[in-house]
Scaffold this active site. Structure first.
Site, short mmCIF file in Angstrom:
data_model
loop_
_atom_site.label_atom_id
_atom_site.label_comp_id
_atom_site.label_asym_id
_atom_site.label_seq_id
_atom_site.Cartn_x
_atom_site.Cartn_y
_atom_site.Cartn_z
N ASP A 13 0.95 -1.16 -0.06
CA ASP A 13 -0.10 -0.08 0.04
C ASP A 13 0.73 1.29 -0.12
O ASP A 13 0.49 2.31 0.54
CB ASP A 13 -0.99 0.06 1.16
CG ASP A 13 -1.81 -1.28 1.21
OD1 ASP A 13 -2.37 -1.64 0.30
OD2 ASP A 13 -2.04 -1.73 2.42
N LYS A 16 1.99 2.17 -4.94
CA LYS A 16 2.96 1.74 -6.12
C LYS A 16 1.94 1.90 -7.65
O LYS A 16 2.36 1.99 -8.67
CB LYS A 16 3.04 0.19 -6.12
CG LYS A 16 4.22 0.00 -5.15
CD LYS A 16 4.49 -1.44 -5.02
CE LYS A 16 3.28 -2.42 -4.47
NZ LYS A 16 2.91 -2.30 -3.14
N HIS A 41 -4.48 -1.70 -6.26
CA HIS A 41 -3.90 -0.47 -6.74
C HIS A 41 -5.13 0.75 -7.14
O HIS A 41 -5.77 0.46 -7.86
CB HIS A 41 -2.96 -0.67 -7.73
CG HIS A 41 -1.76 -1.48 -7.57
ND1 HIS A 41 -1.09 -2.26 -8.68
CD2 HIS A 41 -1.15 -1.82 -6.59
CE1 HIS A 41 -0.13 -2.83 -8.06
NE2 HIS A 41 0.02 -2.52 -6.75
N THR A 128 -6.13 -11.39 3.42
CA THR A 128 -7.16 -10.81 2.71
C THR A 128 -8.33 -11.99 2.40
O THR A 128 -9.52 -11.61 1.93
CB THR A 128 -6.78 -10.24 1.30
OG1 THR A 128 -6.15 -11.56 0.63
CG2 THR A 128 -5.53 -9.18 1.69
N GLN A 223 2.22 -5.92 -3.07
CA GLN A 223 2.53 -6.08 -1.83
C GLN A 223 3.80 -5.49 -1.42
O GLN A 223 4.11 -4.42 -2.18
CB GLN A 223 2.62 -7.63 -1.21
CG GLN A 223 1.23 -8.32 -1.20
CD GLN A 223 0.64 -8.78 -2.40
OE1 GLN A 223 1.28 -9.33 -3.08
NE2 GLN A 223 -0.78 -8.55 -2.58
N VAL A 298 -7.83 -0.96 -0.21
CA VAL A 298 -8.55 -1.06 -1.44
C VAL A 298 -9.26 -2.57 -1.34
O VAL A 298 -10.35 -2.52 -2.22
CB VAL A 298 -7.49 -0.82 -2.61
CG1 VAL A 298 -8.15 -1.01 -3.92
CG2 VAL A 298 -6.87 0.48 -2.62
N GLY A 301 -10.98 -2.99 2.27
CA GLY A 301 -11.73 -1.62 3.06
C GLY A 301 -11.25 -1.59 4.58
O GLY A 301 -11.76 -0.78 5.18
N ARG A 302 -10.42 -2.55 4.91
CA ARG A 302 -9.91 -2.45 6.39
C ARG A 302 -9.06 -1.12 6.86
O ARG A 302 -8.00 -0.69 5.81
CB ARG A 302 -9.07 -3.57 6.77
CG ARG A 302 -9.94 -5.06 6.95
CD ARG A 302 -8.95 -6.03 7.20
NE ARG A 302 -7.81 -6.33 6.30
CZ ARG A 302 -6.99 -7.22 6.19
NH1 ARG A 302 -6.50 -7.91 7.25
NH2 ARG A 302 -6.11 -7.66 5.12
N GLY A 410 5.72 12.10 -4.50
CA GLY A 410 4.23 12.15 -4.81
C GLY A 410 3.64 13.36 -3.84
O GLY A 410 4.02 13.37 -2.73
P1 IMP Z 1 -2.75 -12.77 2.20
O1 IMP Z 1 -1.68 -12.21 1.17
O2 IMP Z 1 -4.17 -12.39 1.79
O3 IMP Z 1 -2.42 -14.08 2.66
O4 IMP Z 1 -2.41 -11.82 3.48
C1 IMP Z 1 -1.26 -11.97 4.27
C2 IMP Z 1 -0.83 -10.65 4.72
O5 IMP Z 1 -0.63 -9.77 3.56
C3 IMP Z 1 -2.08 -10.03 5.70
O6 IMP Z 1 -1.40 -9.24 6.52
C4 IMP Z 1 -2.54 -8.87 4.63
O7 IMP Z 1 -3.25 -7.77 4.95
C5 IMP Z 1 -1.07 -8.59 3.83
N1 IMP Z 1 -1.56 -8.18 2.35
C6 IMP Z 1 -1.77 -8.76 1.40
N2 IMP Z 1 -2.06 -8.32 0.17
C7 IMP Z 1 -1.67 -7.00 0.52
C8 IMP Z 1 -1.44 -5.65 -0.18
O8 IMP Z 1 -1.79 -5.57 -1.46
N3 IMP Z 1 -1.40 -4.49 0.77
C9 IMP Z 1 -1.06 -4.69 1.95
N4 IMP Z 1 -1.09 -5.59 2.58
C10 IMP Z 1 -1.48 -6.81 1.92
#
Ligand code: IMP
Length: 422
Positions: A13, A16, A41, A128, A223, A298, A301-302, A410
């Protein structure tokens, strides 16, 4: 022509999408190499806001080739939904390809993601729930089903039957929940074939041709480094390699061909999900960053956890990725603060480069350096020389610490809200 990689230098987040979108102006190929639709994104073009999950930002430009590499795990239904939504808004998919070697996210992956998070209770990862971890688990366990398998109905049917029998056994005997229907999954997935077929290709070969033709290639990270399964805050990580090393295995592209590795970091720090975050703020300042920075996920929504910029972490990310330059996002969010803090070390660890993901245990005390803030609203500024002196000093402080030049800053949510310094 340069081959560039854009990676998240924090916990994801970092902004990117906007960076890649901006850099994509000069790219011919934009490629995703890891993760899945757990990514989100946001890109704002004119008055239009796009939220991309699986699709590379290159798709926003009609002349770019967009590729989803083999390192990405693809939920075909989510992908089709995303494609259809973007097509309705006038975007073209004539130059869009997905790797035949990418693994599929199956319905049982989502089921297991949910069940495991529930089972872990307070020890959950905070995923997620898109089935990403279980899909990568099956890939490594050699029982994954790949995009290319969809093209041969008999192969797909056989693999699905085999894997689903195994998964249903676990659902029934271990979790004691309802089994999943082979017929329903088969029907649902075979329906996706017609829609996905035109895009399925040997993407590594496409990239090789592009490289030989001297095209500009951008690898778009999802990520962030601290979520990397090897180099992140394990086990509170995602299940892939978002860091630059992931490009080679996730796109079938050799490391010697990469010229530039661009890290992206926010001017402060955020994280979603569980896991250590030493500079997290639990006070009004944390709420201020959350609200002013619109720090809501995104994909889910958390609300994101917010804190001060951690320079020790950034230096670690620079090292792991072999970063050659840094893009600093959301500097405008810090405008109006009297004081801005940056973490330069942890208590009892005097060395600057003491950040170690392996030793983070939630008890470390960050030592901050306090920098004076600036009053002026810098939203939309494009010239570094027009930034207030304290904002310039903040940028220089980061550069001095991590020893990597900050080439883009930015200054707002729009595509054009950025200072380009080179
Ligand atoms: P997973 O990728 O859904 O298995 O989640 C594993 C960890 O990565 C969790 O803490 C998610 O909140 C975090 N995570 C996964 N994708 C993103 C992203 O695009 N941005 C920020 N955190 C992410």
């Amino acid at each position: 022509m340069p081959v560039k990689v854009v990676i998240g230098a924090q916990w994801g987040d970092e902004g990117k999408g906007k960076v890649t979108d901006k850099l994509a102006e000069t790219a011919d190929y934009v490629v995703r190499y890891s993760g899945g639709n757990n990514a989100g994104h946001t890109v704002i073009v004119g008055d239009e806001k796009y939220e991309l999950h699986l699709i590379p930002s290159g798709v926003l430009y009609p002349d770019k080739v967009s590729i989803i590499g083999n390192g990405v795990v693809i939920d075909p239904i989510a992908l089709i939904t995303e494609i259809e939504g973007l097509k309705k808004r006038g975007l073209s998919f004539d130059k869009f390809y997905i790797s035949n070697q990418a693994h599929l996210v199956m319905p049982y992956h989502k089921t297991f993601d949910n069940l495991e998070e529930k089972r872990k209770g307070s020890n959950k990862i905070g995923t997620t729930k898109k089935g990403i971890g279980p899909a990568y688990t099956d890939k490594v366990a050699r029982r994954g089903i790949r995009v290319g398998d969809l093209l041969y109905q008999d192969v797909f049917e056989k693999k699905l039957k085999e894997v689903l029998d195994f998964k249903n056994l676990i659902l029934k005997k271990v979790y004691e929940v309802k089994e999943l229907s082979y017929k329903i999954i088969l029907k649902e997935y075979l329906e996706t074939v017609k829609l996905l077929k035109p895009y399925i290709a040997d993407t590594s070969e496409i990239l090789e041709r592009a490289y030989k033709d001297n095209k500009n290639i951008f690898f778009e990270g999802a990520q962030g480094t601290l979520l990397d399964v090897d180099y992140g805050t394990y086990p509170y990580v995602t299940s892939s390699n978002p860091s630059s090393g992931g490009v080679c295995t996730g796109a079938g592209f050799g490391p010697t061909k990469i010229d530039d590795i661009i890290g992206v970091a926010k001017a402060y720090l955020t994280r979603v999900g569980e896991g250590p975050f030493p500079t997290e703020l639990f006070n009004d300042m944390g709420n201020y960053l959350l609200e002013k920075g619109h720090e809501y996920g995104v994909t889910t929504g958390r609300p994101r956890r917010c804190g001060w910029l951690d320079l020790t972490l950034l230096k670690y990310a620079a090292r792991i990725n072999g970063m050659t330059e840094l893009v600093l996002t959301k500097l405008d969010i810090l405008s109006g603060l009297k004081e801005i803090k940056v973490c330069t070390k942890y208590k009892d660890k005097n060395k600057d480069d003491s950040f170690k993901t392996t030793s983070l245990n939630g008890k470390e005390i960050p030592i901050y350096e306090s920098l004076p803030g600036w009053e002026m609203d810098i939203t939309g500024l494009n010239d570094f020389n027009h930034l207030p002196k304290n904002a310039c000093n903040f940028v220089k402080k980061i550069e001095d610490y991590i020893k990597i030049p900050i080439t883009v800053i930015g200054t707002g949510p729009k595509r054009e809200d950025a200072i380009i310094r080179k």
